[in-house]
Structures are given as structure tokens and as C-alpha cells.
Scaffold this active site. Structure first.
Site, PDB file in Angstrom:
ATOM      1  N   GLU A   1     -14.130 -14.330  10.669  1.00  0.00           N
ATOM      2  CA  GLU A   1     -14.178 -13.697   9.350  1.00  0.00           C
ATOM      3  C   GLU A   1     -14.009 -14.711   8.225  1.00  0.00           C
ATOM      4  OE1 GLU A   1     -11.249 -10.629   8.544  1.00  0.00           O
ATOM      5  OE2 GLU A   1     -12.143 -10.181   6.611  1.00  0.00           O
ATOM      6  N   LYS A  58     -17.766 -11.439  10.821  1.00  0.00           N
ATOM      7  CA  LYS A  58     -17.310 -10.451   9.828  1.00  0.00           C
ATOM      8  C   LYS A  58     -17.395 -11.074   8.440  1.00  0.00           C
ATOM      9  CE  LYS A  58     -13.340  -7.569   8.596  1.00  0.00           C
ATOM     10  NZ  LYS A  58     -12.331  -6.648   9.100  1.00  0.00           N
ATOM     11  N   ARG A  79      -9.819  -0.965   3.771  1.00  0.00           N
ATOM     12  CA  ARG A  79      -9.656  -0.027   2.655  1.00  0.00           C
ATOM     13  C   ARG A  79     -10.744   1.044   2.600  1.00  0.00           C
ATOM     14  NH1 ARG A  79      -9.003  -4.935  -1.388  1.00  0.00           N
ATOM     15  NH2 ARG A  79     -10.058  -5.893   0.376  1.00  0.00           N
ATOM     16  N   ARG A 133       0.840  -1.214   0.000  1.00  0.00           N
ATOM     17  CA  ARG A 133       0.000   0.000   0.000  1.00  0.00           C
ATOM     18  C   ARG A 133       0.872   1.261   0.000  1.00  0.00           C
ATOM     19  NH1 ARG A 133      -4.869  -2.499   2.713  1.00  0.00           N
ATOM     20  NH2 ARG A 133      -5.234  -3.970   1.030  1.00  0.00           N
ATOM     21  N   SER A 170     -15.018  -4.610   3.724  1.00  0.00           N
ATOM     22  CA  SER A 170     -15.371  -3.876   2.499  1.00  0.00           C
ATOM     23  C   SER A 170     -14.933  -4.633   1.247  1.00  0.00           C
ATOM     24  CB  SER A 170     -14.836  -2.445   2.521  1.00  0.00           C
ATOM     25  OG  SER A 170     -13.430  -2.389   2.636  1.00  0.00           O
ATOM     26  N   GLY A 171     -13.871  -5.413   1.339  1.00  0.00           N
ATOM     27  CA  GLY A 171     -13.549  -6.394   0.304  1.00  0.00           C
ATOM     28  C   GLY A 171     -13.217  -5.881  -1.089  1.00  0.00           C
ATOM     29  N   GLY A 172     -12.828  -4.621  -1.211  1.00  0.00           N
ATOM     30  CA  GLY A 172     -12.486  -4.102  -2.536  1.00  0.00           C
ATOM     31  C   GLY A 172     -13.567  -3.213  -3.132  1.00  0.00           C
TER      32      GLY A 172
HETATM   33  P1  13P Z   1     -11.250  -4.525   3.787  1.00  0.00           P
HETATM   34  O1  13P Z   1     -12.376  -3.730   4.388  1.00  0.00           O
HETATM   35  O2  13P Z   1     -10.228  -3.677   3.084  1.00  0.00           O
HETATM   36  O3  13P Z   1     -11.739  -5.687   2.973  1.00  0.00           O
HETATM   37  O4  13P Z   1     -10.436  -5.143   4.992  1.00  0.00           O
HETATM   38  C1  13P Z   1     -11.117  -5.679   6.045  1.00  0.00           C
HETATM   39  C2  13P Z   1     -10.333  -6.773   6.622  1.00  0.00           C
HETATM   40  O5  13P Z   1     -10.013  -6.735   7.791  1.00  0.00           O
HETATM   41  C3  13P Z   1      -9.971  -7.909   5.769  1.00  0.00           C
HETATM   42  O6  13P Z   1      -9.499  -8.965   6.550  1.00  0.00           O
END
Ligand code: 13P
Length: 336
Positions: free
Chosen positions: A175, A217, A290, A31, A259-261
Site C-alpha cells: 500500500e 492497494k 472509512r 474515531r 478510499s483515502g478520505g
Molecule cells: P481508507 O479507505 O479509510 O483510506 O482506509 C484504508 C486503509 O486501510 C488505509 O491504510
């Protein structure tokens, strides 16, 4: 109410959400290099500390997920990072898995590792101030994937992790992330995510997890990012709610989406509609990486000394997400 349930509610209540700042050093390096900032331990701390000491922490952030490096660092103000987070009223958390590795038996898939020695590491993190933890299982969708093997193995690991975390007096974030990458349909995502979550709860129950003391999550139900399918936020919300209602036991106190992208705005708008239509007893909030940090990171990269400007951007994002976690967000508010 159990102690674990109290911690979970402290993290998730009143529209608050989770700041996922637990990028591994490898991910954080990618990043930072993408924005031409050298990835030194000092710079990683500087960006994170900028967020953790912002005003927005008090009103919007209920918990912060840290990485091993960060939980052991000390802030400019001489507070440990967990103390800095606690002083804003948020709960410090820690990522405890050691990453997703090739799954023997199905080498195109991943299994998350980190169970060996976990009990001892958890005790250390508890002493450092952590009160919740994170473990991410990851699944990709294609015709044959996720396989039964990956669904079973990752659910088993998530459950064994959860048992150790609860034994140590902390709340596990469970998660299971079904990735958005690929050309699959939203229907495929719905079906696979349902299967994944269902198996996770089977294993959690088998391992005698106190479900009132976990946070789920999950991903939202979305079409693959190369599918060309477009789905309205109303549809995303409808499918996501249906999937969770069908597969998550009602004793779970809350769900905090990754948020996953998705872009910052998509992740906010979708969460808002999920909450507007939430006919469950689950708290539905965010645990974004992100989608909380992207704009702030971009701004910061232009002048890493501009703390106030970076914090203003982060505060706004966290404010928008907290409104969405109450179904009170609207696009007009973004412009203000
Ligand atoms: P994102 O919201 O960027 O997907 O990251 C959350 C996260 O903790 C992924 O493991």
C-alpha cells in the site's frame, strides 16, 4: 497456480472486496471520541464484531484487515475473531507495520517502520489465522515532495516487508498511499503516484517477490482536497487506469483501492467507473476503511446496542461497493 495466488484470488474475486478494519488503537480512539463513545477495548471489539458477524460478510467481503488487538480477541459467540471472519468465507488479514514516523533526512516526510522482529511476528499472526497482511507507506504532495528519498526508502521497506510475508506463506498488500491532502492538481497526483508505484515495483522485483501473490492497494488519481479542482468520475477513472496500466506489471492479480478520505458515494462511484472502463486483466476492487464504515459507525454511536440497524447500514455499503467492483452500481440503487 501458487498458493499465494490462490489466497489473493480468494480475497478479490467475484466482486468481493476488503474491509479495512485495522485502525490502530490511537486512530480508533479518535474515531470513537468524535462520536462520544468511550474508546475501551470492549467498545472497539463490539463495533468491529457487529460488522464481522453481519450478513453482508458472506456475499461482499473477501478479506478483513485486522489490528493486533483485534486478531487476539474473542467474539461474543466465543469464536476467535479470525474464526468468526473465516466462518463467513472471508480471509483474515493483519496490519503489520508499526506506523509512519518522521523520515530522518527529510523531516517533513514519513517512513513506515516495523521491519525489526517482523519475521517472528508474522509467524505468530499466521498461527492466529492470518493469510494476508498490510503495510502502508505514506507520501504527501507539494512542490518538492514526495522526495526521491521518501520514494526510495518507502519502496525499499515495502519490498523487504513483502519478502518476509511471502516467506511466511501469506499475501502482502502493498500500500503506497499518496495523500489527497493539499492543493495539488490531479495531474500532480498522476505524476507522483506513477513515480511512487514504479519505484515500488522496481524494489519488489529486486527482492524477488512473486508478483502473482501480492495485492496492490493504491490511491485513486484525484485532485488535492484544497485545490478547488473538480474532476468527474469519468476523468478519475481514466487517469487512474492510465497510471496503473503504465506502472503495474501484468502478473499482479488484483488492485484494491483505499478510499483515502473520499465520501462513501464518491469512493463507490469512482470504483464503478474504473470497472466499467477496465481494459486491463487486473481485478479492480476496494479495500476501504472509512468508505465502508463511516455511516455504520455514526448510526451505531447513537445506540451501541442496535446491532441489527448497524449491520443493515454496513450490508448496504458493502453491497454497493461490490456492485461497483463489477461496474454494476448506479446512484438510484443508493436510495433502495
Ligand atoms: P481508507 O479507505 O479509510 O483510506 O482506509 C484504508 C486503509 O486501510 C488505509 O491504510
Amino acid at each position: 497456480m501458487s498458493e499465494l495466488n490462490k489466497i489473493a484470488l480468494k480475497v478479490l474475486s467475484n466482486g468481493k472486496g476488503i474491509l479495512a478494519a485495522d485502525e490502530s488503537t490511537g486512530t480508533m480512539t479518535k474515531r470513537l471520541e468524535a462520536i462520544n463513545v468511550p474508546s475501551s477495548s470492549k467498545n472497539r471489539l463490539l463495533f468491529r464484531e457487529t460488522l464481522f458477524s453481519s450478513e453482508g460478510m458472506k456475499n461482499y467481503i473477501g478479506g478483513v484487515i485486522l489490528y493486533d488487538e483485534t486478531i487476539k480477541q474473542t467474539s461474543n459467540s466465543n469464536k476467535t475473531i479470525p474464526d468468526l471472519i473465516s466462518s463467513s468465507g472471508a480471509v483474515p488479514g493483519i496490519k503489520v507495520d508499526t506506523g509512519a514516523k518522521v523520515l530522518a533526512g527529510s523531516p517533513e516526510e514519513k517512513i513506515t517502520e516495523g521491519l525489526d522482529g517482523l519475521r517472528e511476528r508474522l509467524k505468530e499472526y499466521y498461527k492466529l489465522g492470518a493469510r494476508f497482511t498490510k503495510w502502508r507507506g505514506v507520501y504527501n504532495i507539494s512542490n518538492k515532495y514526495p522526495s526521491k528519498l521518501s520514494i526510495h526508502s518507502n519502496a525499499h521497506a515495502l519490498a523487504r516487508y513483502s519478502a518476509l510475508v511471502q516467506e511466511c506463506g501469506m499475501v502482502p498488500i502493498v500500500e503506497p498511499e499518496v495523500l489527497m491532502d493539499g492543493n495539488h492538481s490531479a495531474e500532480d497526483c498522476f505524476n507522483k503516484t506513477s513515480e511512487v508505484i514504479k519505484k515500488c515495483f522496481e524494489e519488489l522485483i529486486l527482492n524477488k517477490i512473486d508478483l502473482t501473490g501480492i495485492i496492490l492497494k493504491p490511491n485513486m488519481i484525484l485532485p488535492g482536497n484544497k485545490s478547488g479542482e473538480e474532476l468527474s468520475s469519468e476523468e478519475v477513472a481514466k487517469l487512474t487506469l492510465k497510471c496503473l496500466k503504465e506502472n503495474v506489471p501484468t502478473s499482479v492479480p488484483g488492485i484494491a483501492f483505499l478510499s483515502g478520505g473520499q465520501t462513501e458515494i464518491q469512493a463507490t462511484e469512482n470504483l464503478n467507473l474504473i470497472n466499467k472502463n477496465n481494459d486491463t486483466n487486473f481485478i479492480m476492487t476496494y479495500s476501504y476503511g472509512r468508505a465502508l464504515q463511516q455511516s455504520a459507525l455514526k448510526f451505531w454511536s447513537k445506540d451501541i446496542k442496535n446491532i441489527n440497524g448497524t449491520q443493515r447500514i454496513f450490508n448496504h455499503r458493502a453491497n454497493m461497493c461490490t456492485l461497483a467492483a463489477q461496474g454494476k452500481w448506479s446512484a438510484e440503487l443508493e436510495a433502495k
